[in-house]
Design a protein around this motif. Structure first.
Motif, short mmCIF file in Angstrom:
data_model
loop_
_atom_site.label_atom_id
_atom_site.label_comp_id
_atom_site.label_asym_id
_atom_site.label_seq_id
_atom_site.Cartn_x
_atom_site.Cartn_y
_atom_site.Cartn_z
N ASN A 1 -1.22 7.80 -10.74
CA ASN A 1 -0.17 7.83 -9.73
C ASN A 1 0.67 9.11 -9.80
OD1 ASN A 1 0.05 4.89 -8.41
ND2 ASN A 1 -0.45 4.65 -10.58
N GLN A 2 0.11 10.15 -10.43
CA GLN A 2 0.87 11.37 -10.65
C GLN A 2 1.34 12.01 -9.35
OE1 GLN A 2 -1.20 14.35 -12.94
NE2 GLN A 2 0.66 15.51 -13.37
N LYS A 3 0.45 12.10 -8.36
CA LYS A 3 0.83 12.72 -7.08
C LYS A 3 1.79 11.84 -6.30
CE LYS A 3 -3.36 15.49 -6.44
NZ LYS A 3 -4.54 15.75 -5.56
N THR A 4 1.52 10.53 -6.31
CA THR A 4 2.38 9.60 -5.56
C THR A 4 3.80 9.59 -6.11
OG1 THR A 4 0.46 8.20 -5.15
CG2 THR A 4 2.63 7.22 -4.77
N ILE B 1 3.53 0.08 -11.06
CA ILE B 1 4.93 0.18 -11.47
C ILE B 1 5.17 -0.57 -12.78
CG2 ILE B 1 7.28 -0.55 -10.88
CD1 ILE B 1 6.57 0.10 -7.96
N TYR B 2 4.60 -1.77 -12.88
CA TYR B 2 4.86 -2.59 -14.07
C TYR B 2 4.02 -2.17 -15.27
CZ TYR B 2 8.02 -5.85 -11.80
OH TYR B 2 9.10 -6.40 -11.18
N PHE C 1 16.80 2.82 -10.90
CA PHE C 1 15.40 3.19 -11.00
C PHE C 1 15.29 4.66 -11.40
CE2 PHE C 1 15.09 -0.49 -8.15
CZ PHE C 1 14.06 -1.17 -8.76
N VAL C 2 14.33 4.95 -12.26
CA VAL C 2 14.22 6.31 -12.80
C VAL C 2 12.89 6.97 -12.46
CG1 VAL C 2 15.82 5.95 -14.70
CG2 VAL C 2 13.42 5.38 -15.00
N TYR C 3 12.00 6.28 -11.74
CA TYR C 3 10.71 6.91 -11.41
C TYR C 3 10.71 7.35 -9.97
CZ TYR C 3 9.72 2.37 -9.32
OH TYR C 3 9.77 1.22 -8.57
#
Length: 318
Positions: free
Chosen positions: A27-30, A265-266, A316-318
């Motif tokens: 999920n690096q690009k997302t 996410i989880y 949220f931090v991401y």
């Protein structure tokens, strides 16, 4: 260190970090992630090293013949007798749990109405969640304690169910044992959060593996057994995340997220969030463990306002 055991605590910790990092990279690009900092690598490696040292010390301590003999004797005693509670006791506990659950349901519905719920029972959980996060509304001390006791009973009866099933099969199964667990699930759903279900699935898998090890006297995990275990865990996770998504719809948490987004996410965002925390850490409280031990500080706050009474809901931090 692990003697070829893939479910050894240290090995399992490394596997979890590796899996989480792998999902994060997918999920690096997302997520527009940056590369992990040297601080993050150093902190994780140092933590694993000290964790491994602790494990080695414990293994040396419990490898003495006295402890091995005691352990084998205890295993023999445990595996000979199923845990059977009387039907009257189980039904009595189930009834008390149900009464508490219905009171929690009533209070949750009242809270949802106070913040503008117009969809009846269908909109109750989503509205109640908004109330818990953005207002001072809560179940109150009495119902909060009752909810805690219901959770405790749920885990106790889950332990009994898993233990009897693994050691004695279908012949030890009693449908009455399931009643308290059903009430526990119902109460957990009323909490509007889904973390409790993540914790529960981890507990189920951990207990099952440990009891199988105990029953078969397995000293280390073979590759064939590990593959079989991974398949079972994978199937359990599919069922779990399906239920997880459905509950998210009712609580208003799922929104436009797909099942893959929720899973990512989880499972993967934690490692990126940890990197962000390590890289940009700024101390904001003089109380050690202000977030991790919010429950203890909350209890102390009842006796003195000197102690904080923080919310566990973080940005949220991401």
């Amino acid at each position: 260190v692990n003697n070829g055991d893939f479910l050894d605590p240290l090995c399992l910790s490394c596997e979890v970090f590796t899996f989480s990092t792998f999902i994060a990279l997918l999920n690096q690009k997302t997520w527009q992630l940056e590369f992990f900092s040297a601080k993050t690598y150093f902190t994780i490696i140092l933590a694993l090293v000290f964790f491994g040292i602790g494990e080695i010390i414990i293994k040396i301590f419990f490898s003495k013949k006295l402890f091995v003999a005691h352990k084998e004797k205890r295993i023999m005693l445990l595996s000979q007798t199923p845990i059977n509670l009387s039907k009257k006791l189980t039904l009595g506990i189930s009834l008390m749990m149900l009464v508490g659950a219905l009171q929690i349901l009533k209070k949750t519905y009242e809270i949802s109405l106070q913040v503008g719920n117009t969809d009846g029972v269908m909109g109750m959980l989503a509205s109640a969640r908004v109330a818990y996060i953005y207002t001072d509304l809560s179940l109150g001390t009495d119902l909060a304690i009752f909810s805690f006791l219901i959770n405790a009973m749920g885990y106790i009866f889950t332990f009994i169910l898993v233990y009897n099933t693994v050691h004695f099969g279908k012949r030890s199964f009693s449908i009455i044992t399931v009643f308290p667990i059903v009430v526990f699930f119902f109460t957990a759903a009323l909490g509007t959060g889904r973390t409790v279900f993540i914790r529960y699935i981890v507990v189920i898998i951990t207990m099952s593996v440990l009891f199988v090890y105990q029953k078969k006297n397995i000293q280390k995990t073979s590759v064939p057994y590990l593959c079989k275990l991974i398949i079972l865990v994978f199937l359990a996770l599919i069922i779990f995340f399906t239920f997880f998504q459905i509950l998210g719809i009712f609580t208003g948490k799922t929104g436009n997220l797909t099942a893959w987004d929720t899973f990512s996410i989880y499972t993967g965002s934690s490692i990126s969030a940890f990197n962000n925390f390590i890289t940009n850490y700024r101390p904001v409280s003089h109380f050690w463990g202000n977030e991790s031990f919010y429950g203890i500080y909350g209890i102390l706050n009842k006796f003195s306002s000197y102690f904080p009474n923080e919310s566990i809901h973080l940005d949220f931090v991401y």
